[in-house]
Design a protein around this motif. Structure first.
Motif, mmCIF file in Angstrom:
data_model
loop_
_atom_site.group_PDB
_atom_site.id
_atom_site.type_symbol
_atom_site.label_atom_id
_atom_site.label_comp_id
_atom_site.label_asym_id
_atom_site.label_seq_id
_atom_site.Cartn_x
_atom_site.Cartn_y
_atom_site.Cartn_z
ATOM 1 N N GLY A 187 11.416 -1.713 10.922
ATOM 2 C CA GLY A 187 10.115 -1.052 10.877
ATOM 3 C C GLY A 187 10.231 0.382 10.405
ATOM 4 N N GLU A 188 11.271 1.073 10.855
ATOM 5 C CA GLU A 188 11.508 2.451 10.414
ATOM 6 C C GLU A 188 11.764 2.507 8.916
ATOM 7 N N GLN A 189 12.507 1.538 8.398
ATOM 8 C CA GLN A 189 12.780 1.492 6.962
ATOM 9 C C GLN A 189 11.495 1.294 6.169
ATOM 10 N N VAL A 190 10.655 0.386 6.639
ATOM 11 C CA VAL A 190 9.395 0.105 5.950
ATOM 12 C C VAL A 190 8.476 1.324 5.996
ATOM 13 N N LEU A 191 8.408 1.981 7.154
ATOM 14 C CA LEU A 191 7.573 3.179 7.275
ATOM 15 C C LEU A 191 8.061 4.292 6.355
ATOM 16 N N SER A 192 9.370 4.432 6.249
ATOM 17 C CA SER A 192 9.916 5.463 5.360
ATOM 18 C C SER A 192 9.543 5.181 3.911
ATOM 19 N N LEU A 193 9.560 3.917 3.518
ATOM 20 C CA LEU A 193 9.182 3.551 2.158
ATOM 21 C C LEU A 193 7.706 3.866 1.900
ATOM 22 N N LEU A 194 6.847 3.553 2.876
ATOM 23 C CA LEU A 194 5.424 3.844 2.722
ATOM 24 C C LEU A 194 5.179 5.357 2.720
ATOM 25 N N ARG A 195 5.916 6.064 3.584
ATOM 26 C CA ARG A 195 5.776 7.523 3.638
ATOM 27 C C ARG A 195 6.168 8.140 2.299
ATOM 28 N N ASP A 196 7.243 7.663 1.710
ATOM 29 C CA ASP A 196 7.689 8.180 0.421
ATOM 30 C C ASP A 196 6.724 7.806 -0.701
ATOM 31 N N ALA A 197 6.041 6.658 -0.549
ATOM 32 C CA ALA A 197 5.112 6.205 -1.592
ATOM 33 C C ALA A 197 3.881 7.102 -1.685
ATOM 34 N N ALA A 198 3.520 7.752 -0.571
ATOM 35 C CA ALA A 198 2.331 8.623 -0.559
ATOM 36 C C ALA A 198 2.713 9.990 -1.101
ATOM 37 N N ALA A 199 2.628 10.123 -2.402
ATOM 38 C CA ALA A 199 2.997 11.385 -3.057
ATOM 39 C C ALA A 199 2.376 11.427 -4.444
ATOM 40 N N GLY A 200 2.214 12.622 -4.960
ATOM 41 C CA GLY A 200 1.647 12.763 -6.302
ATOM 42 C C GLY A 200 0.236 12.202 -6.371
ATOM 43 N N GLU A 201 0.045 11.212 -7.229
ATOM 44 C CA GLU A 201 -1.276 10.619 -7.408
ATOM 45 C C GLU A 201 -1.452 9.342 -6.583
ATOM 46 N N ARG A 202 -0.445 8.976 -5.798
ATOM 47 C CA ARG A 202 -0.531 7.742 -5.005
ATOM 48 C C ARG A 202 -0.813 8.071 -3.552
ATOM 49 N N SER A 203 -1.712 7.309 -2.943
ATOM 50 C CA SER A 203 -2.068 7.478 -1.535
ATOM 51 C C SER A 203 -1.860 6.182 -0.780
ATOM 52 N N VAL A 204 -1.645 6.306 0.534
ATOM 53 C CA VAL A 204 -1.451 5.150 1.406
ATOM 54 C C VAL A 204 -2.434 5.242 2.570
ATOM 55 N N VAL A 205 -3.131 4.128 2.830
ATOM 56 C CA VAL A 205 -4.006 4.028 3.996
ATOM 57 C C VAL A 205 -3.458 2.895 4.856
ATOM 58 N N MET A 206 -3.083 3.214 6.084
ATOM 59 C CA MET A 206 -2.394 2.250 6.941
ATOM 60 C C MET A 206 -3.114 2.078 8.268
ATOM 61 N N VAL A 207 -3.324 0.823 8.652
ATOM 62 C CA VAL A 207 -3.797 0.495 9.991
ATOM 63 C C VAL A 207 -2.587 0.146 10.835
ATOM 64 N N THR A 208 -2.492 0.724 12.011
ATOM 65 C CA THR A 208 -1.357 0.438 12.881
ATOM 66 C C THR A 208 -1.736 0.600 14.347
ATOM 67 N N HIS A 209 -1.048 -0.164 15.191
ATOM 68 C CA HIS A 209 -1.192 0.015 16.641
ATOM 69 C C HIS A 209 -0.056 0.874 17.183
ATOM 70 N N ASP A 210 0.904 1.177 16.322
ATOM 71 C CA ASP A 210 2.099 1.933 16.709
ATOM 72 C C ASP A 210 1.829 3.434 16.544
ATOM 73 N N LEU A 211 1.740 4.157 17.648
ATOM 74 C CA LEU A 211 1.401 5.575 17.586
ATOM 75 C C LEU A 211 2.513 6.404 16.963
ATOM 76 N N GLU A 212 3.761 5.967 17.130
ATOM 77 C CA GLU A 212 4.876 6.654 16.473
ATOM 78 C C GLU A 212 4.759 6.506 14.957
ATOM 79 N N ALA A 213 4.368 5.314 14.519
ATOM 80 C CA ALA A 213 4.170 5.079 13.088
ATOM 81 C C ALA A 213 3.022 5.922 12.560
ATOM 82 N N ALA A 214 1.938 5.993 13.334
ATOM 83 C CA ALA A 214 0.778 6.777 12.907
ATOM 84 C C ALA A 214 1.132 8.241 12.738
ATOM 85 N N ALA A 215 2.031 8.738 13.576
ATOM 86 C CA ALA A 215 2.412 10.148 13.515
ATOM 87 C C ALA A 215 3.162 10.498 12.239
ATOM 88 N N ARG A 216 3.586 9.504 11.473
ATOM 89 C CA ARG A 216 4.255 9.760 10.191
ATOM 90 C C ARG A 216 3.249 10.134 9.105
#
Length: 254
Positions: A187-216
Motif C-alpha cells: 500500500g505504501e508503494q502504491v501511495l508513493s506512486l500516486l503521490r509522485d504522479a500528482a505533479a506538473g499538469e497531472r492531478s490525483v483525486v483519491m477516495v480512501t478510508h485510510d487517514l494515513e494515506a489521506a495525509a499524503r
C-alpha cells in the motif's frame, strides 16, 4: 481529442452538486450528495475521506463523469460533462482521464504490458507500446511485462493499473480505495506512486478510508452525509482524524 481553452489551474470544477437515487423501499429518493462545490488544481493531490455511506465514492464517480449528477454541474477541463454526448464524454475520459480502483480492472487475457498500453492503443497513440514498457519499469514491473494478471500478486496488479495511467498520459487520475485490498508495505508503494504522479499538469483525486494515506495529499476533504464538513491544507494524520471526529459529532446538514 483537443480540449478547448480553459482555466488550466482547475482541472475539475464542481458547483452545487447534488445526487440522489430512487429508493426500492419507498417513493422518496435517497439523497447522497448535497450542494457540494469544489475545485481541483493542476499538480494537486486531493483526498476525500469520511465514514461509510458518506457519499465519497459517489462524489468521485460524479467528478469523473461516470455518474450523472442530479443537480448542479461538474466541469472537466472546462467542459460541463452533463452537456456532452456519450461518445464525446468517453473520448474525453479516454484521452485525458485515468482510473485506479481497488478491483484493479485489468483484462485477464492480456499481459501486464498489454493492459498498461491499452488506453494508448485505443486512442491510436504513437509509441503506445514503448510508453507501456517504460511505465511498467517505473513501477518496478519491467521484468513481469509478459505476465497475465492471474500470475501477479494483488499489489503487482495494482501497480499495473497505475502503470496504465502513467502510460496513458492522463492529466487527471481518479483513485477509489486504491490500497484497500493491499498489505501495508505494498500500500505504501502504491501511495508513493500516486503521490509522485500528482505533479506538473497531472492531478490525483483519491477516495480512501485510510487517514494515513489521506495525509499524503496536498488537501483533504472530509465528507459526512453528502456534505463537505471540512477542508484541510497540508494535512497530517492527526488533523485528518480530528476533522473526521468533529464531522461525526456535528448534526447532519438539512
Amino acid at each position: 481529442m483537443t480540449i478547448a481553452t480553459y482555466d488550466a489551474r482547475h482541472l475539475i470544477e464542481a458547483e452545487h452538486v447534488s445526487k440522489s437515487f430512487d429508493s426500492a423501499k419507498s417513493s422518496e429518493s435517497v439523497i447522497v450528495l448535497r450542494d457540494v462545490s469544489l475545485r481541483v488544481q493542476s499538480g494537486e493531490m486531493v483526498a476525500i475521506v469520511g465514514p461509510s455511506g458518506s457519499g465519497k465514492s459517489t462524489l468521485l464517480y460524479c467528478l469523473a463523469g461516470l455518474e450523472p449528477v442530479t443537480g448542479g454541474a461538474v466541469k472537466l477541463f472546462g467542459r460541463d460533462v452533463s452537456g456532452l454526448r456519450r461518445n464525446t464524454l468517453a473520448k474525453l475520459r479516454r484521452d485525458h482521464v485515468g482510473f485506479v480502483f481497488q478491483s484493479y480492472n485489468l483484462i485477464p487475457s492480456l499481459t501486464a504490458a498489454e493492459n498498461a498500453g491499452l488506453p494508448g492503443r485505443l486512442a491510436r497513440r504513437r509509441g503506445a507500446v514503448a510508453a507501456a514498457q517504460e511505465s511498467l519499469r517505473a513501477v518496478g514491473l519491467g521484468e513481469r511485462d509478459r505476465f497475465l494478471p492471474g500470475k501477479l500478486s494483488g499489489g503487482q496488479q495494482q501497480r499495473v493499473a497505475i502503470a496504465r495511467v502513467l502510460a496513458s498520459g492522463a492529466s487527471l487520475v481518479f483513485a477509489d480505495e486504491p490500497t484497500g485490498a493491499l498489505d501495508t508495505r505494498t500500500g505504501e508503494q502504491v501511495l508513493s506512486l500516486l503521490r509522485d504522479a500528482a505533479a506538473g499538469e497531472r492531478s490525483v483525486v483519491m477516495v480512501t478510508h485510510d487517514l494515513e494515506a489521506a495525509a499524503r495529499a496536498d488537501r483533504v476533504l472530509v465528507l459526512r452525509d453528502g456534505v463537505i464538513h471540512a477542508e484541510l491544507l497540508s494535512p497530517t494524520s492527526d488533523s485528518v482524524l480530528d476533522a473526521v471526529r468533529a464531522a461525526g459529532e456535528e448534526a447532519p446538514a438539512a
